[in-house]
Enzyme design. Structure first.
Site, PDB file in Angstrom:
ATOM      1  N   ARG A 188      69.605  -0.054  32.438  1.00  0.00           N
ATOM      2  CA  ARG A 188      69.914   0.482  33.723  1.00  0.00           C
ATOM      3  C   ARG A 188      70.059   1.895  33.907  1.00  0.00           C
ATOM      4  NH1 ARG A 188      71.285  -4.119  36.758  1.00  0.00           N
ATOM      5  NH2 ARG A 188      72.468  -4.736  34.981  1.00  0.00           N
ATOM      6  N   TYR A 189      71.157   2.417  32.845  1.00  0.00           N
ATOM      7  CA  TYR A 189      71.787   3.609  32.923  1.00  0.00           C
ATOM      8  C   TYR A 189      71.105   4.421  31.608  1.00  0.00           C
ATOM      9  CZ  TYR A 189      74.873   1.436  35.898  1.00  0.00           C
ATOM     10  OH  TYR A 189      75.543   0.714  37.184  1.00  0.00           O
ATOM     11  N   ARG A 241      73.149   3.873  28.054  1.00  0.00           N
ATOM     12  CA  ARG A 241      73.555   2.745  27.539  1.00  0.00           C
ATOM     13  C   ARG A 241      72.598   1.509  27.909  1.00  0.00           C
ATOM     14  NH1 ARG A 241      77.541   3.106  32.529  1.00  0.00           N
ATOM     15  NH2 ARG A 241      76.580   5.043  32.497  1.00  0.00           N
ATOM     16  N   CYS A 249      77.627 -20.099  25.632  1.00  0.00           N
ATOM     17  CA  CYS A 249      78.984 -19.648  25.734  1.00  0.00           C
ATOM     18  C   CYS A 249      80.075 -20.727  25.372  1.00  0.00           C
ATOM     19  CB  CYS A 249      79.521 -19.405  27.345  1.00  0.00           C
ATOM     20  SG  CYS A 249      78.379 -18.408  28.181  1.00  0.00           S
ATOM     21  N   CYS A 275      81.622 -21.112  32.936  1.00  0.00           N
ATOM     22  CA  CYS A 275      82.626 -20.739  34.019  1.00  0.00           C
ATOM     23  C   CYS A 275      81.749 -21.420  35.500  1.00  0.00           C
ATOM     24  CB  CYS A 275      82.949 -19.338  34.122  1.00  0.00           C
ATOM     25  SG  CYS A 275      83.780 -18.817  32.596  1.00  0.00           S
ATOM     26  N   CYS A 322      80.255 -18.345  37.237  1.00  0.00           N
ATOM     27  CA  CYS A 322      79.287 -17.286  36.376  1.00  0.00           C
ATOM     28  C   CYS A 322      78.019 -16.520  37.101  1.00  0.00           C
ATOM     29  CB  CYS A 322      78.732 -17.820  35.105  1.00  0.00           C
ATOM     30  SG  CYS A 322      77.772 -16.931  34.371  1.00  0.00           S
ATOM     31  N   ARG A 382      75.740 -15.241  35.432  1.00  0.00           N
ATOM     32  CA  ARG A 382      74.395 -15.524  34.861  1.00  0.00           C
ATOM     33  C   ARG A 382      74.333 -17.025  34.815  1.00  0.00           C
ATOM     34  NH1 ARG A 382      76.005 -10.754  30.951  1.00  0.00           N
ATOM     35  NH2 ARG A 382      74.885  -8.962  32.074  1.00  0.00           N
ATOM     36  N   ASP A 410      80.264 -12.072  42.308  1.00  0.00           N
ATOM     37  CA  ASP A 410      78.876 -11.804  42.750  1.00  0.00           C
ATOM     38  C   ASP A 410      78.128 -13.038  43.507  1.00  0.00           C
ATOM     39  OD1 ASP A 410      78.409  -9.366  41.090  1.00  0.00           O
ATOM     40  OD2 ASP A 410      78.884 -10.494  39.349  1.00  0.00           O
ATOM     41  N   ASP A 442      79.153  -5.317  41.870  1.00  0.00           N
ATOM     42  CA  ASP A 442      77.592  -4.977  41.177  1.00  0.00           C
ATOM     43  C   ASP A 442      76.858  -5.161  42.506  1.00  0.00           C
ATOM     44  OD1 ASP A 442      76.804  -4.552  38.395  1.00  0.00           O
ATOM     45  OD2 ASP A 442      78.582  -6.043  38.215  1.00  0.00           O
ATOM     46  N   LYS A 486      76.801  -0.635  39.412  1.00  0.00           N
ATOM     47  CA  LYS A 486      78.332  -1.140  39.686  1.00  0.00           C
ATOM     48  C   LYS A 486      78.909   0.094  40.470  1.00  0.00           C
ATOM     49  CE  LYS A 486      80.198  -3.414  36.183  1.00  0.00           C
ATOM     50  NZ  LYS A 486      79.173  -3.486  35.568  1.00  0.00           N
TER      51      LYS A 486
HETATM   52  S1  SF4 Z   1      81.403 -15.784  32.970  1.00  0.00           S
HETATM   53 FE1  SF4 Z   1      79.133 -16.738  32.555  1.00  0.00          FE
HETATM   54  S2  SF4 Z   1      78.752 -15.619  30.605  1.00  0.00           S
HETATM   55 FE2  SF4 Z   1      80.924 -15.345  30.710  1.00  0.00          FE
HETATM   56  S3  SF4 Z   1      81.692 -17.035  29.416  1.00  0.00           S
HETATM   57 FE3  SF4 Z   1      81.542 -17.604  31.798  1.00  0.00          FE
HETATM   58  S4  SF4 Z   1      79.689 -18.713  31.781  1.00  0.00           S
HETATM   59 FE4  SF4 Z   1      79.445 -17.440  29.873  1.00  0.00          FE
END
Ligand code: SF4
Length: 368
Positions: free
Chosen positions: A111-112, A115, A124, A128, A131, A133, A291, A328, A335
């Site tokens: 994106r930049y 980096r 994972c 979460c 999350c 993603r 997000d 973001d 960001k």
């Molecule tokens: S925030 Fe998303 S990517 Fe990060 S540990 Fe939790 S589930 Fe996995």
């Protein structure tokens, strides 16, 4: 007899600690049945929550089971599914930060100019509930060797890339041997001088921060580890010891947290988290506005609430404890900090400066 529920395990752990015994790490729970068996979800709610499990993976590590003190506390709310996740709002997106829009090769986001983000795995240690993603993680596992090689080739032929951010999923679910192999290859690219690793492992599965893993993170390039944690209650003694293993090996640590309604959306909760992090030699780096991931609106504060919390913290803690409150921009536009402006231009080099108490001061630039 079934497995002890986490609260029984907590009591058992305390009893063992009193007797000078090491606390046993519980096995991770995958899925609703396991949560019901451990007493983290009422058995009567399993059918109601089944569509959540179909949509989004469930996994809670032993360390996080042990960190929970009640079924609806700030740790449990992050990992135990809720029917609110089935409410999808129009503005919510499958890829809220636009990773896919800037992917020149599989697994890489550029994106930049200086980096790239390398998504080495989709797996994972915990899943979460908020999350960003959540639609991508948990499905495919590790990036294939061919895809990693293609990503490394892309980095090697783009000399503007100075920094590689390893993320996922969680990059530290990979074995120490695989991490070492990846680090060796990154160290062999002359223009790469920094690797940043974004991980939740030191907090949610601290036992995985082994001597072998710590050694794998050391090489020619500078490595920074950015630890994801959202509440002081997650920062157990085992997490503190895992963080110490990294810092003592000369690896600098930053943190990133997500502002979450019902978890850490108060000045005392954020202050406790940032003080605990600094006590573990981790500099609070980012506080992310939650997000627009699908099914996460129950976690999202307003931006004005986030700014008010940051203003409340500013008067109570030193600048070293304060992260940047950032968003973001949905769609992949990067960001940016969500700062409340303390400086208002009045023209001819004059500024109105507002201090943390709301006091107003005039400031004049020197004439040029
Ligand atoms: S925030 Fe998303 S990517 Fe990060 S540990 Fe939790 S589930 Fe996995």
């Amino acid at each position: 007899m079934g497995r002890p529920c986490s609260f029984h395990a907590l009591l058992l752990g305390a009893a063992l600690a009193e007797k000078g015994c090491a606390m046993k790490v519980l096995r991770a729970i995958n899925g609703l049945d396991g949560l019901a068996e451990a007493g983290l979800v009422p058995r009567a709610d399993v059918a109601r929550l089944a569509p959540v499990e179909t949509a989004f993976r469930i996994r809670v590590t032993g360390a996080m089971q042990q960190a929970m003190a009640a079924p609806d506390d700030p740790v449990a709310r992050q990992f135990v599914p809720d029917v609110a996740e089935l409410t999808i709002r129009d503005e919510e997106l499958a890829d809220p930060i636009g990773d896919d829009a800037y992917a020149p090769v599989k697994g890489l986001t550029h994106r930049y100019p200086d980096r790239v983000i390398l998504h080495v795995t989709k797996t994972c240690e915990v899943y979460c509930r908020f999350c960003f993603r959540r639609e991508a993680v948990g499905e495919e596992g590790a990036l294939s060797d061919e895809a990693i090689l293609a990503a490394l080739d892309y980095i090697a032929v783009n000399p503007a890339i100075r920094e590689v951010i390893l993320t996922g999923g969680d990059p530290l679910v990979l074995s120490a041997r695989r991490i070492k192999g990846l680090m060796d290859r990154l160290c062999a690219i002359p223009h790469v001088d920094m690797v940043r690793i974004h991980t939740r492992i030191p907090v949610v599965a601290p036992e995985k921060v082994s001597a072998e893993l710590v050694s794998a993170l050391r090489g020619r390039v500078v490595v920074w580890v950015v630890v994801h944690t959202n509440h002081a209650q997650e920062m157990t003694e085992a997490a503190e010891a895992a963080l110490a293993r990294l810092v003592d090996a000369g690896i600098p640590l930053l943190s990133q947290s997500v502002l979450l309604r019902g978890v850490n959306d108060s000045v005392p909760a954020l202050e406790a988290l940032f003080r605990r992090l600094m006590g573990c030699r981790v500099k609070p780096y980012y506080l992310h506005h939650c997000d627009l991931a699908k099914g996460t609106s129950h976690f999202r504060t307003t931006i004005a609430e986030g700014q008010a919390l940051m203003a409340g913290l500013r008067g109570r803690v030193s600048g070293t404890l304060l992260p940047s409150y950032v968003i973001d921009i949905p769609g992949g536009f990067g960001k940016v900090p969500l700062v409340r402006d303390h400086a208002e231009p009045l023209g001819d080099g004059a500024w109105r400066i507002t201090d943390w108490r709301g006091g107003v001061h005039l400031y004049q630039d020197p004439e040029r």
